[in-house]
Design a protein around this motif. Structure first.
Motif, PDB file in Angstrom:
ATOM      1  N   ARG A 182       1.070  -1.178   0.175  1.00  0.00           N
ATOM      2  CA  ARG A 182      -0.121  -0.112  -0.040  1.00  0.00           C
ATOM      3  C   ARG A 182       0.931   1.212  -0.012  1.00  0.00           C
ATOM      4  NH1 ARG A 182      -5.134   0.064   0.575  1.00  0.00           N
ATOM      5  NH2 ARG A 182      -5.120   1.970   1.555  1.00  0.00           N
ATOM      6  N   ARG A 226      -3.038  11.157  -2.373  1.00  0.00           N
ATOM      7  CA  ARG A 226      -2.819  10.326  -1.396  1.00  0.00           C
ATOM      8  C   ARG A 226      -3.987  10.163  -0.387  1.00  0.00           C
ATOM      9  NH1 ARG A 226       3.573  10.545  -0.671  1.00  0.00           N
ATOM     10  NH2 ARG A 226       4.043  10.277  -2.886  1.00  0.00           N
ATOM     11  N   ALA A 227      -4.335  11.158   0.020  1.00  0.00           N
ATOM     12  CA  ALA A 227      -5.397  11.318   1.283  1.00  0.00           C
ATOM     13  C   ALA A 227      -6.685  10.742   0.673  1.00  0.00           C
ATOM     14  CB  ALA A 227      -5.622  12.658   1.794  1.00  0.00           C
ATOM     15  N   TYR A 256      -7.099   8.397  -1.902  1.00  0.00           N
ATOM     16  CA  TYR A 256      -7.129   7.144  -2.405  1.00  0.00           C
ATOM     17  C   TYR A 256      -6.479   6.306  -0.936  1.00  0.00           C
ATOM     18  CZ  TYR A 256      -7.897   9.017  -6.840  1.00  0.00           C
ATOM     19  OH  TYR A 256      -8.499   9.547  -7.986  1.00  0.00           O
ATOM     20  N   ASP A 257      -6.356   6.524   0.201  1.00  0.00           N
ATOM     21  CA  ASP A 257      -5.895   6.083   1.138  1.00  0.00           C
ATOM     22  C   ASP A 257      -6.710   5.157   1.777  1.00  0.00           C
ATOM     23  OD1 ASP A 257      -4.161   5.187   3.164  1.00  0.00           O
ATOM     24  OD2 ASP A 257      -4.852   6.554   4.504  1.00  0.00           O
ATOM     25  N   GLU A 258      -7.909   5.521   1.591  1.00  0.00           N
ATOM     26  CA  GLU A 258      -9.234   4.503   2.056  1.00  0.00           C
ATOM     27  C   GLU A 258      -9.576   3.375   1.414  1.00  0.00           C
ATOM     28  OE1 GLU A 258     -12.276   7.008   3.343  1.00  0.00           O
ATOM     29  OE2 GLU A 258     -11.210   8.168   4.504  1.00  0.00           O
ATOM     30  N   LEU A 259      -9.122   3.178   0.120  1.00  0.00           N
ATOM     31  CA  LEU A 259      -9.680   2.173  -1.006  1.00  0.00           C
ATOM     32  C   LEU A 259      -8.648   0.935  -0.514  1.00  0.00           C
ATOM     33  CD1 LEU A 259      -8.973   3.779  -4.729  1.00  0.00           C
ATOM     34  CD2 LEU A 259     -10.956   3.145  -3.354  1.00  0.00           C
ATOM     35  N   SER A 260      -9.260  -0.200  -0.787  1.00  0.00           N
ATOM     36  CA  SER A 260      -8.664  -1.592  -0.716  1.00  0.00           C
ATOM     37  C   SER A 260      -7.526  -1.584  -1.529  1.00  0.00           C
ATOM     38  CB  SER A 260      -9.786  -2.641  -0.958  1.00  0.00           C
ATOM     39  OG  SER A 260      -9.936  -2.560  -2.302  1.00  0.00           O
ATOM     40  N   THR A 261      -6.500  -2.546  -1.181  1.00  0.00           N
ATOM     41  CA  THR A 261      -5.586  -2.587  -1.728  1.00  0.00           C
ATOM     42  C   THR A 261      -5.497  -2.983  -3.392  1.00  0.00           C
ATOM     43  OG1 THR A 261      -4.410  -3.261   0.220  1.00  0.00           O
ATOM     44  CG2 THR A 261      -3.123  -3.724  -1.898  1.00  0.00           C
ATOM     45  N   LEU A 312      -6.782  -0.021  -5.200  1.00  0.00           N
ATOM     46  CA  LEU A 312      -5.564   1.037  -5.173  1.00  0.00           C
ATOM     47  C   LEU A 312      -4.780   0.393  -6.399  1.00  0.00           C
ATOM     48  CD1 LEU A 312      -4.507   3.411  -3.895  1.00  0.00           C
ATOM     49  CD2 LEU A 312      -3.268   2.243  -2.472  1.00  0.00           C
TER      50      LEU A 312
END
Length: 186
Positions: free
Chosen positions: A102, A114-115, A117-122, A125
């Motif tokens: 990640r 980054r902030a 897309y940080d909450e997306l699953s791997t 992402l």
């Protein structure tokens, strides 16, 4: 005698042709039938895998049951503890891998994104980063109308750097801007 050898050779040739045609007929299997066989094979393989897993679980359960009957609780506990330690090592290694993956994916994105897309699953992402990397934003292109300075910042620079080109472009006879008069203009 020559005619006989020629006939024999022709007979041999005639015999080999049907055999090769038979091979082609035997080796050709309709695609639908092939798909059926592949599907059946895959189904049997999955059934075999599930049966093997069930047998392994049953064997493990009977082993534990026999050990309980004998009163070997310490041995059962040590076996279970070993299995738990191995599973925990694998789990922590996987968690570290996911965190590193990640971080590396997020580092490929601009700081502003980054902030978001940080909450997306791997998995999501990875897909997004692949799209961004393979289809980067197009470079900005100057769509303004080109000047007559041939790429130079000023006419003086053009005349100084490329005197022959400047003279040719600005000389009415060579630039193609000679006015031709026909008739009475004057």
């Amino acid at each position: 005698m020559e005619n006989e050898t020629v006939k024999e050779v022709q007979d041999v040739k005639e015999d080999t042709t049907p055999a090769s045609e038979e091979k082609q007929i035997v080796n050709s299997v309709p695609y639908a039938r092939f798909n059926e066989l592949v599907a059946e094979k895959n189904e049997l393989k999955s059934q075999l895998d599930s049966i093997n897993k069930q047998m392994k679980a049953d064997t493990e359960a009977t082993k534990v049951k026999q050990m309980e009957d004998k009163g070997e609780y310490d041995k059962i506990m040590s076996d279970m503890t070993q299995k738990l330690e191995v599973a925990e090592k694998k789990a922590t290694a996987f968690d570290e891998y996911q965190a590193n993956r990640r971080d590396s994916l997020l580092s490929k994105l601009p700081e502003d994104d980054r902030a978001i897309y940080d909450e997306l699953s791997t998995e999501k992402l990875e897909v997004h980063v692949d799209k961004v990397i393979t289809n980067p934003k197009p470079k900005q292109v100057d769509n303004s109308i080109p000047g007559t300075k041939m790429g130079y910042s000023s006419m003086e620079e053009w005349a100084h750097t490329d005197p022959k080109g400047y003279e040719k472009a600005n000389n009415p006879q060579t630039s193609g801007s000679i006015k031709v008069a026909y008739g009475n203009d004057g």
